[in-house]
Write a protein that holds these residues in place. Structure first.
Motif, PDB file in Angstrom:
ATOM      1  N   GLY A  11      51.666  26.606 -26.378  1.00 57.51           N
ATOM      2  CA  GLY A  11      51.786  26.772 -28.083  1.00 57.51           C
ATOM      3  C   GLY A  11      53.005  26.546 -28.607  1.00 57.51           C
ATOM      4  N   SER A  12      53.849  25.419 -27.950  1.00 59.52           N
ATOM      5  CA  SER A  12      55.373  25.090 -28.238  1.00 59.52           C
ATOM      6  C   SER A  12      55.496  24.945 -29.925  1.00 59.52           C
ATOM      7  N   ARG A  13      54.530  24.371 -30.282  1.00 52.61           N
ATOM      8  CA  ARG A  13      54.656  24.065 -31.637  1.00 52.61           C
ATOM      9  C   ARG A  13      54.560  25.415 -32.607  1.00 52.61           C
ATOM     10  N   LEU A  14      54.335  26.346 -32.083  1.00 50.58           N
ATOM     11  CA  LEU A  14      54.256  27.722 -33.061  1.00 50.58           C
ATOM     12  C   LEU A  14      55.376  28.607 -32.627  1.00 50.58           C
ATOM     13  N   ARG A  15      56.401  28.074 -31.885  1.00 51.18           N
ATOM     14  CA  ARG A  15      57.384  28.994 -31.659  1.00 51.18           C
ATOM     15  C   ARG A  15      58.151  29.329 -32.939  1.00 51.18           C
ATOM     16  N   PRO A  16      58.903  30.439 -33.014  1.00 49.69           N
ATOM     17  CA  PRO A  16      59.144  31.452 -31.818  1.00 49.69           C
ATOM     18  C   PRO A  16      57.935  32.522 -31.536  1.00 49.69           C
ATOM     19  N   HIS A  17      56.925  32.472 -32.267  1.00 52.91           N
ATOM     20  CA  HIS A  17      55.753  33.412 -32.191  1.00 52.91           C
ATOM     21  C   HIS A  17      55.148  33.387 -30.892  1.00 52.91           C
ATOM     22  N   THR A  18      55.217  32.157 -30.270  1.00 53.06           N
ATOM     23  CA  THR A  18      54.342  32.100 -29.005  1.00 53.06           C
ATOM     24  C   THR A  18      55.302  32.147 -27.606  1.00 53.06           C
TER      25      THR A  18
END
Length: 338
Positions: A11-18
């Motif tokens: 889920g790298s595109r949703l960082r920093p949450h992932t």
């Protein structure tokens, strides 16, 4: 019926949450993405779910040690056996399914945990297979299917010229899980890769050439959870659907001090609002405190403290503190901006 949920991506595109939680376990309106996904599938299938098998990535690549327990609870909540497998190396969509080979038997649904949907159709379990699709304006960015007389005739990946506007959303039904496994094993045994990976689209095409008839399952809404902005928009859509279904998502013990809640909203337990207006389209997790703020169209997790803010289109992780003047923010767990 079995459900196979490949969810090994980081889920790298949703960082920093992932960075601290797998994307499918991100909570939207009180439930994780993957929980909502399997619950929606169970509604469409309209028959008992025997087993839910989850395929996760290794702990070394960002999957917390408690991930397995969280997933087993989701399966238990649907009265199903839970199984958790690990995909040690990302080798394609078909390979992810193969990691759950011990659960591939009988009728099964494969659902990649990147998306949510809303549908009012009931799956025809007598068909050889079904593919969930959604009509889209620009099909060139998706894999699409061509349909004739209610049966899928072709799979086309990102067509440069218009052939169909029915995009594949990543959820599939197979009447015979054993046959699905055999086709995946054939790909792997013969090292038949596409762009270096073993792909589910090659399996679908092979099954179709052998006579399997796939039907489309059309959904009313297809909600993306890949990046921050689409995830916030998904939160908005889910809250709207919950309101239309007559569900009250505001906990009874919310403390309001000179404050207002504009629904639809999800407000968790033990939340305190002081001189604040929250909503519409806000999910706010339990044990949070909002002071002197106005928040709309935002996804906020648990144990958060927000002060003196005007937030819109924002996403805030667990145990975060925010006291600032930015309007649209995205901060992860345990972040403090004061």
């Amino acid at each position: 019926m079995r459900i196979i949920v490949p969810m090994a991506g980081i889920g790298s595109r949703l960082r920093p949450h992932t960075l601290t939680i797998p994307k499918p376990l991100t909570v939207i309106a009180g439930k994780s993405i993957v929980q909502r996904l399997v619950e929606n599938i169970a509604t469409v299938v309209d028959e008992p779910i025997e087993e839910i098998a989850f395929v996760i990535g290794p702990i070394a690549k960002g999957f917390p040690s408690n991930t397995k327990n969280e997933l087993l609870k989701i399966a238990e909540g649907l009265g199903a056996k839970g199984s958790v497998y690990t995909q040690e190396e990302a080798m394609g969509t078909a390979h992810a399914i193969y990691c759950a080979k011990d659960s591939l038997s009988g009728p099964c649904i494969v659902a990649y945990a990147d998306t949510l949907f809303k549908a009012d159709f009931t799956l025809d379990v007598n068909a050889d297979g079904a593919i969930w699709v959604k009509q889209v304006e620009d099909p060139s960015a998706f894999g699409v299917v061509k349909v004739q007389d209610g049966v899928i005739t072709d799979f086309v990946e990102k067509p440069k010229e218009f052939v169909s506007d029915l995009a594949i959303i990543g959820i599939y039904y197979f009447k015979d899980g054993n046959k699905l496994l055999q086709e995946i094993e054939y790909l792997i045994d013969n090292d038949l890769r596409e762009n270096g990976e073993y792909q589910i689209t090659n399996v679908l095409e092979s099954l179709k050439q052998q006579g399997a008839k796939f039907i489309p399952g059309k959904v009313d809404a297809w909600m993306d959870c890949g990046k921050k902005d689409p995830t916030v928009d998904t939160n908005k859509q889910i809250l709207r659907f919950e309101q239309e279904d007559g569900n009250n998502l505001v906990a009874s013990d919310v403390v309001l001090e000179n404050s207002n809640i504009i629904e639809p909203c999800y407000i968790g337990k033990n939340v305190v609002l002081k001189n604040a207006t929250v909503g519409p389209y806000v999910s706010l997790g339990e044990n949070s405190v909002i002071e002197n703020s106005r928040i709309v169209n935002s996804l906020i997790q648990t144990n958060v403290k927000i002060s003196n803010a005007e937030l819109d289109n924002s996403m805030i992780g667990n145990h975060a503190k925010y006291n600032g003047k930015f309007t649209s923010i995205s901060i992860g767990d345990y972040t403090e901006i004061t």
